[in-house]
Design a protein around this motif. Structure first.
Motif, PDB file in Angstrom:
ATOM      1  N   PRO A 170      10.454  30.216 -19.655  1.00 39.31           N
ATOM      2  CA  PRO A 170      11.210  28.964 -19.766  1.00 39.31           C
ATOM      3  C   PRO A 170      10.676  27.890 -18.831  1.00 39.31           C
ATOM      4  CG  PRO A 170      12.705  30.837 -19.731  1.00 39.31           C
ATOM      5  CD  PRO A 170      11.332  31.374 -19.424  1.00 39.31           C
ATOM      6  N   ALA A 171      10.709  26.650 -19.316  1.00 46.05           N
ATOM      7  CA  ALA A 171      10.176  25.534 -18.532  1.00 46.05           C
ATOM      8  C   ALA A 171      10.837  25.431 -17.168  1.00 46.05           C
ATOM      9  CB  ALA A 171      10.337  24.226 -19.315  1.00 46.05           C
ATOM     10  N   ALA A 172      12.155  25.658 -17.114  1.00 46.31           N
ATOM     11  CA  ALA A 172      12.868  25.564 -15.835  1.00 46.31           C
ATOM     12  C   ALA A 172      12.355  26.603 -14.842  1.00 46.31           C
ATOM     13  CB  ALA A 172      14.364  25.744 -16.055  1.00 46.31           C
ATOM     14  N   GLU A 173      12.034  27.784 -15.334  1.00 53.05           N
ATOM     15  CA  GLU A 173      11.507  28.836 -14.459  1.00 53.05           C
ATOM     16  C   GLU A 173      10.104  28.484 -13.968  1.00 53.05           C
ATOM     17  OE1 GLU A 173      10.421  33.606 -14.625  1.00 53.05           O
ATOM     18  OE2 GLU A 173      11.847  32.764 -16.072  1.00 53.05           O
ATOM     19  N   LYS A 174       9.308  27.885 -14.853  1.00 51.32           N
ATOM     20  CA  LYS A 174       7.967  27.455 -14.439  1.00 51.32           C
ATOM     21  C   LYS A 174       8.060  26.415 -13.327  1.00 51.32           C
ATOM     22  CE  LYS A 174       5.689  28.263 -18.879  1.00 51.32           C
ATOM     23  NZ  LYS A 174       5.157  27.651 -20.108  1.00 51.32           N
ATOM     24  N   ARG A 175       8.948  25.450 -13.498  1.00 48.83           N
ATOM     25  CA  ARG A 175       9.103  24.423 -12.471  1.00 48.83           C
ATOM     26  C   ARG A 175       9.508  25.037 -11.138  1.00 48.83           C
ATOM     27  NH1 ARG A 175      11.747  21.694 -16.762  1.00 48.83           N
ATOM     28  NH2 ARG A 175      13.785  22.182 -15.834  1.00 48.83           N
ATOM     29  N   GLN A 176      10.393  26.022 -11.197  1.00 49.24           N
ATOM     30  CA  GLN A 176      10.874  26.665  -9.971  1.00 49.24           C
ATOM     31  C   GLN A 176       9.747  27.393  -9.248  1.00 49.24           C
ATOM     32  OE1 GLN A 176      13.908  29.634 -10.631  1.00 49.24           O
ATOM     33  NE2 GLN A 176      14.693  29.472  -8.547  1.00 49.24           N
ATOM     34  N   LYS A 177       8.829  27.967 -10.006  1.00 49.45           N
ATOM     35  CA  LYS A 177       7.740  28.751  -9.418  1.00 49.45           C
ATOM     36  C   LYS A 177       6.544  27.890  -9.008  1.00 49.45           C
ATOM     37  CE  LYS A 177       8.658  33.103 -11.882  1.00 49.45           C
ATOM     38  NZ  LYS A 177       8.104  34.077 -12.860  1.00 49.45           N
ATOM     39  N   ALA A 178       6.515  26.645  -9.439  1.00 45.20           N
ATOM     40  CA  ALA A 178       5.355  25.784  -9.208  1.00 45.20           C
ATOM     41  C   ALA A 178       5.299  25.268  -7.778  1.00 45.20           C
ATOM     42  CB  ALA A 178       5.396  24.605 -10.172  1.00 45.20           C
TER      43      ALA A 178
END
Length: 209
Positions: A170-178
């Motif tokens: 999910p995009a939100a998870e990617k943002r969190q990990k970035a």
């Protein structure tokens, strides 16, 4: 005693990823314009699927998807993307070969004196490759904008785009990990500003080519 300054600095990796339709390719082009070496996993995957050995393995696993020695990509997508288990089977054939190609390109970049390489990998998080990066840059945009871009670019239906998006982290998870998030929902000028800021934070010189 040998002066440690005589040894070259180790190569560092900037992971570049983003959800479908986010505009990752546009950001990759901006990074190239800064003189960075960008290693494109999708481009290597296309080359891998032109190799005879890979085609033979794909045809054995997915009969009817190789015609006249050429991969029928729409036919393969229709089969592989319909079932997560089948997609995993395809990835097991293709991904190790792509990683080998990426490693060879990275070695060449080191030989050419690169201090950083950009690893442009759509499935960076899904493949657990983020752990081998020194920093990760995620490109993102609102879902509806991403869907519209892919529908226009690839002539997919809305349902097809959403189905592919759902199979990714999910995009939100990617943002969190970035380490850095690039919002690609505005102008190219705004995009350039964000890319410049990320490179400055990483200590990468702002050299344009």
């Amino acid at each position: 005693m040998t002066d440690s300054a005589s040894f070259p600095a180790p190569l560092r990796r900037l992971g570049l990823t983003g959800s479908i339709g986010a505009g990752k390719s546009t950001v990759a082009a901006l990074l190239r314009a800064h003189g960075l070496t960008v290693l494109d996993a999708d481009a290597q995957a296309r080359l891998v699927t032109e190799e005879l050995e890979t085609l033979e393995r794909i045809e054995a696993a997915f009969p009817g998807t190789v015609r006249g020695g050429v991969l029928d990509r729409p036919a393969l997508s229709a089969v592989a993307f319909a079932d997560p288990a089948r997609l995993a089977e395809l990835n097991a054939i293709v991904h190790p070969r792509v990683r080998a190609r990426m490693a060879a390109l990275e070695q060449q970049a080191v030989a050419d004196g690169a201090q950083w390489t950009v690893q442009d990998i759509p499935l960076l998080f899904e493949g657990g490759l983020n752990t081998s990066m020194d920093a990760v840059l995620v490109v993102d945009a609102p879902l509806e904008l991403r869907v519209a871009r892919v529908m226009e670019r690839s002539q997919f239906s809305r349902e097809e785009v959403l189905a592919r998006d759902a199979r990714q982290t999910p995009a939100a998870e990617k943002r969190q990990k970035a380490d850095f998030v690039i919002d690609n929902s505005s102008t190219v000028e705004e995009l350039e500003t964000q890319v410049d800021a990320a490179l400055e934070a990483l200590g990468i010189s702002q050299r344009r080519v």
